[in-house]
Design a protein around this motif. Structure first.
Motif, PDB file in Angstrom:
ATOM      1  N   UNK A  93      16.010  46.922 -12.685  1.00  0.00           N
ATOM      2  CA  UNK A  93      16.217  45.610 -12.055  1.00  0.00           C
ATOM      3  C   UNK A  93      16.334  45.758 -10.538  1.00  0.00           C
ATOM      4  N   UNK A  94      17.071  46.772 -10.092  1.00  0.00           N
ATOM      5  CA  UNK A  94      17.299  46.961  -8.652  1.00  0.00           C
ATOM      6  C   UNK A  94      15.988  47.212  -7.916  1.00  0.00           C
ATOM      7  N   UNK A  95      15.090  48.000  -8.516  1.00  0.00           N
ATOM      8  CA  UNK A  95      13.823  48.293  -7.851  1.00  0.00           C
ATOM      9  C   UNK A  95      13.001  47.018  -7.683  1.00  0.00           C
ATOM     10  N   UNK A  96      12.945  46.195  -8.720  1.00  0.00           N
ATOM     11  CA  UNK A  96      12.191  44.952  -8.617  1.00  0.00           C
ATOM     12  C   UNK A  96      12.747  44.015  -7.559  1.00  0.00           C
ATOM     13  N   UNK A  97      14.073  43.850  -7.547  1.00  0.00           N
ATOM     14  CA  UNK A  97      14.696  42.959  -6.556  1.00  0.00           C
ATOM     15  C   UNK A  97      14.554  43.533  -5.153  1.00  0.00           C
ATOM     16  N   UNK A  98      14.724  44.851  -5.013  1.00  0.00           N
ATOM     17  CA  UNK A  98      14.587  45.469  -3.688  1.00  0.00           C
ATOM     18  C   UNK A  98      13.174  45.291  -3.156  1.00  0.00           C
ATOM     19  N   UNK A  99      12.176  45.412  -4.035  1.00  0.00           N
ATOM     20  CA  UNK A  99      10.799  45.216  -3.594  1.00  0.00           C
ATOM     21  C   UNK A  99      10.580  43.789  -3.106  1.00  0.00           C
ATOM     22  N   UNK A 100      11.111  42.820  -3.841  1.00  0.00           N
ATOM     23  CA  UNK A 100      10.924  41.424  -3.451  1.00  0.00           C
ATOM     24  C   UNK A 100      11.662  41.104  -2.157  1.00  0.00           C
ATOM     25  N   UNK A 101      12.917  41.537  -2.058  1.00  0.00           N
ATOM     26  CA  UNK A 101      13.699  41.264  -0.843  1.00  0.00           C
ATOM     27  C   UNK A 101      13.082  41.977   0.355  1.00  0.00           C
ATOM     28  N   UNK A 102      12.643  43.231   0.149  1.00  0.00           N
ATOM     29  CA  UNK A 102      12.044  43.979   1.243  1.00  0.00           C
ATOM     30  C   UNK A 102      10.776  43.324   1.761  1.00  0.00           C
ATOM     31  N   UNK A 103       9.910  42.876   0.846  1.00  0.00           N
ATOM     32  CA  UNK A 103       8.663  42.229   1.266  1.00  0.00           C
ATOM     33  C   UNK A 103       8.948  40.943   2.027  1.00  0.00           C
ATOM     34  N   UNK A 104       9.843  40.129   1.490  1.00  0.00           N
ATOM     35  CA  UNK A 104      10.170  38.861   2.163  1.00  0.00           C
ATOM     36  C   UNK A 104      10.826  39.128   3.510  1.00  0.00           C
ATOM     37  N   UNK A 105      11.728  40.111   3.566  1.00  0.00           N
ATOM     38  CA  UNK A 105      12.418  40.410   4.824  1.00  0.00           C
ATOM     39  C   UNK A 105      11.476  40.936   5.885  1.00  0.00           C
ATOM     40  N   UNK A 138      22.619  45.606  -6.374  1.00  0.00           N
ATOM     41  CA  UNK A 138      22.138  46.832  -5.745  1.00  0.00           C
ATOM     42  C   UNK A 138      20.769  46.651  -5.120  1.00  0.00           C
ATOM     43  N   UNK A 139      19.888  45.913  -5.798  1.00  0.00           N
ATOM     44  CA  UNK A 139      18.561  45.669  -5.256  1.00  0.00           C
ATOM     45  C   UNK A 139      18.589  44.837  -3.991  1.00  0.00           C
ATOM     46  N   UNK A 140      19.490  43.852  -3.942  1.00  0.00           N
ATOM     47  CA  UNK A 140      19.608  43.026  -2.733  1.00  0.00           C
ATOM     48  C   UNK A 140      20.063  43.873  -1.552  1.00  0.00           C
ATOM     49  N   UNK A 141      21.063  44.710  -1.774  1.00  0.00           N
ATOM     50  CA  UNK A 141      21.550  45.576  -0.694  1.00  0.00           C
ATOM     51  C   UNK A 141      20.454  46.536  -0.245  1.00  0.00           C
ATOM     52  N   UNK A 166      18.165  33.725   3.571  1.00  0.00           N
ATOM     53  CA  UNK A 166      19.224  33.517   2.586  1.00  0.00           C
ATOM     54  C   UNK A 166      18.645  33.099   1.246  1.00  0.00           C
ATOM     55  N   UNK A 167      17.548  32.320   1.278  1.00  0.00           N
ATOM     56  CA  UNK A 167      16.953  31.887   0.018  1.00  0.00           C
ATOM     57  C   UNK A 167      16.404  33.074  -0.769  1.00  0.00           C
ATOM     58  N   UNK A 168      15.997  34.129  -0.067  1.00  0.00           N
ATOM     59  CA  UNK A 168      15.469  35.302  -0.765  1.00  0.00           C
ATOM     60  C   UNK A 168      16.576  36.038  -1.510  1.00  0.00           C
ATOM     61  N   UNK A 169      17.723  36.217  -0.852  1.00  0.00           N
ATOM     62  CA  UNK A 169      18.825  36.909  -1.528  1.00  0.00           C
ATOM     63  C   UNK A 169      19.372  36.059  -2.669  1.00  0.00           C
ATOM     64  N   UNK A 170      19.541  34.750  -2.419  1.00  0.00           N
ATOM     65  CA  UNK A 170      20.020  33.872  -3.483  1.00  0.00           C
ATOM     66  C   UNK A 170      19.032  33.785  -4.634  1.00  0.00           C
ATOM     67  N   UNK A 171      17.737  33.691  -4.297  1.00  0.00           N
ATOM     68  CA  UNK A 171      16.719  33.643  -5.335  1.00  0.00           C
ATOM     69  C   UNK A 171      16.634  34.943  -6.114  1.00  0.00           C
ATOM     70  N   UNK A 172      16.842  36.074  -5.413  1.00  0.00           N
ATOM     71  CA  UNK A 172      16.826  37.361  -6.101  1.00  0.00           C
ATOM     72  C   UNK A 172      17.955  37.478  -7.105  1.00  0.00           C
ATOM     73  N   UNK A 192      17.700  37.729 -11.255  1.00  0.00           N
ATOM     74  CA  UNK A 192      18.300  38.767 -12.096  1.00  0.00           C
ATOM     75  C   UNK A 192      19.110  38.151 -13.233  1.00  0.00           C
ATOM     76  N   UNK A 193      19.811  37.079 -12.944  1.00  0.00           N
ATOM     77  CA  UNK A 193      20.605  36.440 -14.000  1.00  0.00           C
ATOM     78  C   UNK A 193      19.708  35.826 -15.070  1.00  0.00           C
ATOM     79  N   UNK A 194      18.594  35.231 -14.637  1.00  0.00           N
ATOM     80  CA  UNK A 194      17.656  34.673 -15.614  1.00  0.00           C
ATOM     81  C   UNK A 194      17.060  35.788 -16.470  1.00  0.00           C
ATOM     82  N   UNK A 195      16.659  36.877 -15.811  1.00  0.00           N
ATOM     83  CA  UNK A 195      16.108  38.014 -16.548  1.00  0.00           C
ATOM     84  C   UNK A 195      17.137  38.567 -17.516  1.00  0.00           C
TER      85      UNK A 195
END
Length: 411
Positions: free
Chosen positions: A48-60, A350-353, A374-380, A384-387
């Motif tokens: 889960x962390x890798x997927x969220x980190x990839x999404x947050x990193x790309x958006x950031x 962990x992925x968001x951080x 902020x929408x990226x971290x909140x959306x991430x 994760x909760x939906x997943x």
């Protein structure tokens, strides 16, 4: 004789009402599986962390790049228009009149105008020993003294041309031109060959975002170009700064003003549009990478689901014991659903951080403003909760449907 008294049926005992689980109880029960199997929980959360980190990193990174483009445009301005010589109907290179710059300066909303003229036969070499074919793609231009202020350019080393040096063999190199020629220092002793004549390098420009043709250019004074390099005096590119509110009206008349006899042979452009297009391309590429991050997140969700299914199979005895002690099906479902959500939430946090750290570090390395929406971290976190809920739903339902006797009888 008195009738015997009728016996009353005993009152049925009330069924015990199961105790309601408070939020703290749900968290404690849900964390049991994570505490007892830490390695498995870590590996599942890592997906889960890798997927969220990839999404947050790309958006950031994409947002930081966009902020840098916006900052560059704010510093350089979006009111720069250029007029370049196009081609004739026969496909030959067109020429603007010598008076084109003066005519454009008469347009009311135009606040500043400058020009460069390409000297086609003046090749640039580091020395006379360089073969003629190895020009390095460097072009020679005659330049007006007010060129830098008009295009928003700055001198990286040395000085710009002045009223004295524009009449003598002095040259200012663009950033990439200096690199190709191997010019590191400036001064009278640093010379290059321009059109067969030695010119002293008096300055080197910093990269010019809104006039990138100057990066691979050797710029000499207008008078020395006419007297020493056989320059005909016709400008090839005109740069104008206009009132922002009347930019489009100026743009509409620039071609006809610069070349009244053949307006179709003059090309008008807005360099800031190129930067905006570059930003749009970057955002399109970021969308592709977001898709990759979403796939990684989906893979992490499958890992969580697999972990929860195995957890249910391994903990049948625990499930049977809890059901025997009065736990309801709903409480069993809630326990395993809470465990899945906790597992996903840990991975998501962990992925968001990690993603925010990567995007911030990359932005700092490139000198960009660090932006993590902020929408990226909140959306991430929401993703994760939906997943986690979807991944834990089937195992939770399966665990709740086990009868106590079946679960306790399982070896």
């Amino acid at each position: 004789m008195a009738a015997p008294a009728r016996s009353r049926p005993p009152h049925p005992r009330p069924r015990p009402v199961p105790a309601r689980m408070r939020a703290g109880d749900v968290l404690r029960v849900g964390a049991v599986g994570l505490r007892t199997r830490p390695l498995r929980a870590f590996l599942s959360a890592l997906g889960i962390a890798i997927g969220i980190a990839a999404m947050i990193g790309v958006v950031g990174i994409s947002s930081s790049s966009g902020a840098e483009v916006d900052r560059t445009l704010s510093a350089l301005g979006t009111n720069l228009l250029t007029v370049s010589s196009g081609t004739t109907l026969m496909g030959e290179a067109a020429r603007m009149p010598v008076e084109a710059e003066a005519m454009i300066e008469r347009i009311g909303p135009v606040r500043a105008a400058s020009a460069i003229g390409k000297i086609g036969d003046a090749k640039v070499y580091r020395s006379e020993e360089i073969p003629e074919a190895q020009t390095g793609g460097i072009s020679t231009y005659a330049a007006r003294l007010d060129l830098l202020s008009t295009v928003g350019a700055t001198v990286h080393r040395g000085t710009w041309l002045n009223a004295a040096t524009e009449r003598y063999p002095a040259v200012v190199l663009g950033a990439s031109a200096a690199q190709r020629l191997g010019v590191g220092a400036v001064g009278p002793d640093t010379q290059v060959v321009v059109g067969g004549i030695r010119f002293s390098v008096v300055g080197v420009l910093a990269p010019v975002p809104l006039a990138q043709e100057l990066d691979a250019a050797a710029l000499v004074g207008w008078p020395v170009a006419e007297s020493r390099l056989a320059f005909d005096g016709h400008p090839t590119t005109l740069y104008t700064r206009s009132d922002e509110s009347r930019l489009e009206s100026v743009r509409a008349v620039l071609a006809s003003t610069a070349n009244p006899e053949a307006p179709n042979e003059a090309d008008v452009s807005r360099p800031s549009d190129a930067l905006a297009a570059k930003q749009a391309t970057s955002q399109a590429f970021a969308g592709l990478l977001l898709g990759v991050g979403a796939v990684a997140l989906l893979v992490g969700g499958v890992g969580v689901a697999n972990t929860m299914v195995i957890s249910v199979l391994e903990r049948r005895a625990e499930i049977g014991l809890r059901r025997s002690l009065g736990a309801t099906r709903g409480q069993i479902r809630l326990q395993f659903l809470a465990e899945s959500l906790l597992l996903s939430a840990v991975g998501g946090a962990g992925g968001i951080v990690l993603g925010a750290g990567v995007s911030t570090g990359f932005a700092a390395y490139r000198g960009w403003p660090a932006v993590v929406p902020l929408w990226a971290t909140g959306g991430g976190l929401a993703a994760t909760l939906v997943i986690g809920a979807l991944a834990g739903l089937y195992p939770a339902v399966r665990a709740s449907r086990m009868s106590p006797t079946e679960a306790l009888a399982t070896p």
